[in-house]
Design an enzyme around this catalytic site. Structure first.
Site, short mmCIF file in Angstrom:
data_model
loop_
_atom_site.label_atom_id
_atom_site.label_comp_id
_atom_site.label_asym_id
_atom_site.label_seq_id
_atom_site.Cartn_x
_atom_site.Cartn_y
_atom_site.Cartn_z
N HIS A 1 -9.39 -8.20 -3.32
CA HIS A 1 -10.25 -6.95 -2.74
C HIS A 1 -11.55 -7.31 -2.59
CE1 HIS A 1 -7.33 -3.66 -4.29
NE2 HIS A 1 -6.53 -4.85 -4.04
N HIS B 1 2.03 -10.58 -5.13
CA HIS B 1 2.83 -9.72 -6.08
C HIS B 1 3.81 -10.42 -6.95
CE1 HIS B 1 1.96 -5.92 -3.72
NE2 HIS B 1 0.94 -6.26 -4.15
#
Length: 743
Positions: free
Chosen positions: A101, A263
């Site tokens: 991020h 993920h």
């Protein structure tokens, strides 16, 4: 109307100076919100840097014991803290998200965002909904930052921690380059038009995302994991994924690798109702000390944590690299369900409980996925890539390693800026490589001789200045792309851009190429001159002539040493993102631009890392030199085109001129106040220097009786800054927003 704006029933001051008025002091911006702001040109002043303007972060980083830092980070990974316990006893997933991020705000359209500067520490990024709980990740790293101090920036620490997190869970990363100096104040960027979190006013037509943005909703990094606006449709979500990842310079192959690789680790958090969550860091109480999203749901931490509201674990080994993401994605069928927080997610149908609980070793769960995860299976383009990775796990690992490296380094610019022993040796096309110099550079005598030959080619001052500017002004201080070094103006797409006047450009390049061939074929001592240097030198020679023709002798600085890029190492599609939609310095503006022309000028100056005085002097000079795109006469307030003079400012400020709007909304006609005869034509970019009070103050300096010589010398200095903006080989690039002009 809310309490902050106040109800103006009595017709008084619109800011409401009454008993119920807010304590905030009104700013000029409150009074005149539509006025042109120059704030971006004043950002990141050395005065805001506690280390001072002369601080050399590169030197500090190069003295860092990087192995010791990495060893300390490995310890942090499994040192679970009671105030924010680690899922599965390992902070790897949290730190991967933090690094992702930090870097994932990058957008290829203007090169802004990205990991450089450590902007995740500041508003608004530190308080975006998508960054919930990353305040905890940064606090977990404070002992590391505190220990290594100025030698290790927050910006580098974020990315390095993400790498170490991956390595500590058994993944081999591609490499790491340091060198990201911290900034000390928020970046004033356009993140979207919305005034509420998760607003989506950024769309027009049939879901056409605003051209300047990279995420689907305010406060998200990319897409809504529940699907478009919370609609759990994997195929529709794939459309959003493809658009947003492309705006981050990722293709479909890289996108699949990134999503699946990220993920493979960790989990999402949605243990309870989001209404239990307190305000974000910037809205929190002073006693919270910069921590936000405090939860009143049970303990609020560990098994009770709420972050995204989703409660998903993808892998049977969430703290170890594996191919379980793809195995689970394809081995199970999926049915829609909701998290304990009420968010849309998917659970494997009729599946055994094979997923570990993050805190109770005696509990198991069924595999779960996000709507955006299922996009990798049900989108017709992503599906074959995903299936290929399922069947080729080693290729998947390599693809993720490379995509992760690109994600975390995309905004760093040329590899010459990468620091440290972990920089990979492999050359990558997205780094816009330029060959290292392998020959002596030209000397002063050569420079003087080449200038004479260039001026003897028969091109006008305007021609040579225009080509040099077109080559150099692609530079973006945001991601350090573009610029004159490499002379990529010779290649597609730049050679074909309408703004660059392709027929003239081809002629100039051909003649300069002949000079280059003659020189390189006859020079002694192995000396060579590049086309990149010749293009810039031609502009410098033209400016010196233009100044001399106006009665001022000035030596325009020129530093040789640029090299020529190779066409096979130039990604034309990637460089298309640098195409100017507006360039106020050349009085060019395409109606498709989402900014007003004068705003686009300031935006361009910001990317070139220019101050307001530098922007002002360059616009005035480019006008009188006749460097407008397409040969436009707008703003050419002189009868001596090609002479470097302060005529632009003198005539702009002359009260004999009266300006009237024309049928073209961005164009104006000047009239003599007495005779009513036409004088000049102008654009909004030209007239803003007489309209906006700060810019008028700058223009007055150069329009005074004693302003001409100062103007010429300041123009030469600002010109040199633009020409050398991308020169990583001669010191710091032009990432400062001002430089000292002449007294």
């Amino acid at each position: 109307m809310n309490a902050e704006s106040g109800e103006n029933a009595g017709g008084g001051c619109p800011l409401g100076h009454g008993a119920g008025a807010p304590r905030k002091r009104p700013s000029n911006r409150d009074w005149w919100p539509e006025a042109l702001s120059l704030t971006s040109l004043n950002q990141h002043s050395p005065r805001s840097n506690p280390y001072g303007g002369d601080f050399d972060y590169a030197a500090e980083f190069n003295s860092l014991d990087l192995d010791a830092v990495i060893a300390d980070l490995h310890k942090v990974m499994t040192d679970s803290q009671d105030w924010w316990p680690a899922d599965f006893g390992h902070y790897g997933g949290l730190f991967i998200r933090m690094a992702w991020h930090s870097a994932g705000t990058y957008r290829i359209t203007d090169g802004r965002g990205g990991a450089g500067g450590g902007q995740q520490r500041f508003a608004p990024l530190n308080s975006w909904p998508d960054n919930a709980s990353l305040d905890k990740a940064r606090r977990l790293l404070w002992p590391i930052k505190q220990k290594y101090g100025r030698k290790l920036s927050w910006a580098d620490l974020f990315v390095l921690t993400g790498n170490v997190a991956l390595e500590s869970m058994g993944f081999k990363t591609f490499g790491f380059g340091g060198g990201r100096a911290d900034t000390w104040e928020p970046e004033e960027l356009f993140w979207g038009p919305e005034g509420t979190w998760l607003g989506d006013e950024r769309y027009s037509g049939e879901r056409q995302l605003h051209p300047g943005l990279g995420a689907v909703q305010m406060g998200l990094i990319y897409v809504n994991p529940e699907g478009p606006n919370g609609n759990p449709d994997p195929k529709a979500a794939a459309v959003d994924i493809r658009e947003t990842f492309a705006r981050m310079a990722m293709n479909d192959y890289e996108t699949v690798a990134l999503i699946a690789g990220g993920h493979t680790f960790g989990k999402t958090h949605g243990a309870g109702d989001p209404s239990f969550i307190g305000p974000e860091p910037e809205g929190a109480l002073i006693e919270d000390q910069g921590l936000g999203w405090r939860s009143k749901f049970q303990t609020g931490i560990g098994p009770d944590a709420i972050t995204s509201g989703l409660e998903v674990i993808w892998s049977q080994t969430p703290v170890k690299w594996s191919n379980y993401f793809f195995e689970n994605l394809f081995n199970f069928e999926w049915e829609l369900t909701k998290s304990p927080a009420g968010a849309h997610q998917w659970v494997a149908k009729d599946a055994p409980e094979i997923i570990p609980d993050p805190f109770d070793p005696n509990k198991k769960r069924k595999p779960t996925m996000l709507t955006t995860d299922l996009s990798l299976r049900f989108d017709p383009i992503y599906e074959p890539i995903s299936r290929h990775f399922l069947e080729n796990p080693d290729e998947f690992a390599d693809a993720f390693a490379r995509a992760w490296f690109k994600l975390t380094h995309r905004d760093m610019g040329p590899i010459a800026r990468y620091l440290g022993p972990l920089v990979p040796k492999e050359q990558l096309i997205w780094q816009d490589p330029i060959p290292e110099r392998d020959h002596p550079v030209i000397d002063d005598a050569d420079i003087a001789s080449l200038k004479q030959k260039i001026l003897g080619l028969g091109f006008s001052v305007s021609d040579l200045v225009s080509v040099a500017w077109a080559s150099a002004a692609t530079y973006r201080g945001s991601d350090k792309r573009g610029g004159a070094n490499g002379a990529r103006i010779r290649f597609a797409p730049q050679k074909d851009w309408e703004i660059n006047n392709p027929p003239l450009l081809a002629q100039v390049l051909q003649k300069l190429g002949e000079i280059q061939s003659d020189f390189n074929g006859s020079a002694t001592g192995g000396k060579k001159v590049s086309m990149a240097d010749l293009i810039v030198l031609a502009g410098c020679a033209a400016i010196e002539k233009a100044a001399q023709d106006g009665g001022v002798n000035v030596a325009v600085p020129f530093t040789p040493g640029r090299m020529d890029a190779l066409e096979e190492w130039t990604d034309a599609q990637s460089f298309e993102a640098l195409r100017p939609v507006a360039d106020g310095f050349r009085n060019y503006y395409h109606e498709s631009h989402f900014m007003a022309p004068e705003e686009a000028l300031v935006d361009k100056a910001h990317l070139l890392r220019l101050s307001a005085p530098e922007m002002t002097v360059l616009v005035g000079g480019m006008r009188v030199l006749g460097a407008n795109a397409g040969g436009s006469q707008d703003g050419v307030f002189t009868h001596r085109v090609g002479v470097l003079s302060n005529d632009f400012f003198v005539n702009l400020l002359d009260m004999k001129n009266e300006w009237t709007a024309t049928e073209h909304k961005n164009r104006f006609q000047g009239l003599d106040r007495k005779t009513r005869q036409p004088t000049w034509t102008a654009t909004r970019v030209d007239l803003i220097f007489g309209s906006q009070s700060e810019l008028r103050a700058q223009a007055e300096v150069y329009g005074m009786a004693d302003g001409n010589e100062k103007f010429v010398r300041d123009f030469a200095k600002a010109w040199d800054k633009v020409m050398n903006a991308d020169r990583m080989d001669i010191g710091k690039p032009a990432d400062q927003f001002s430089q000292k002009l002449s007294a």
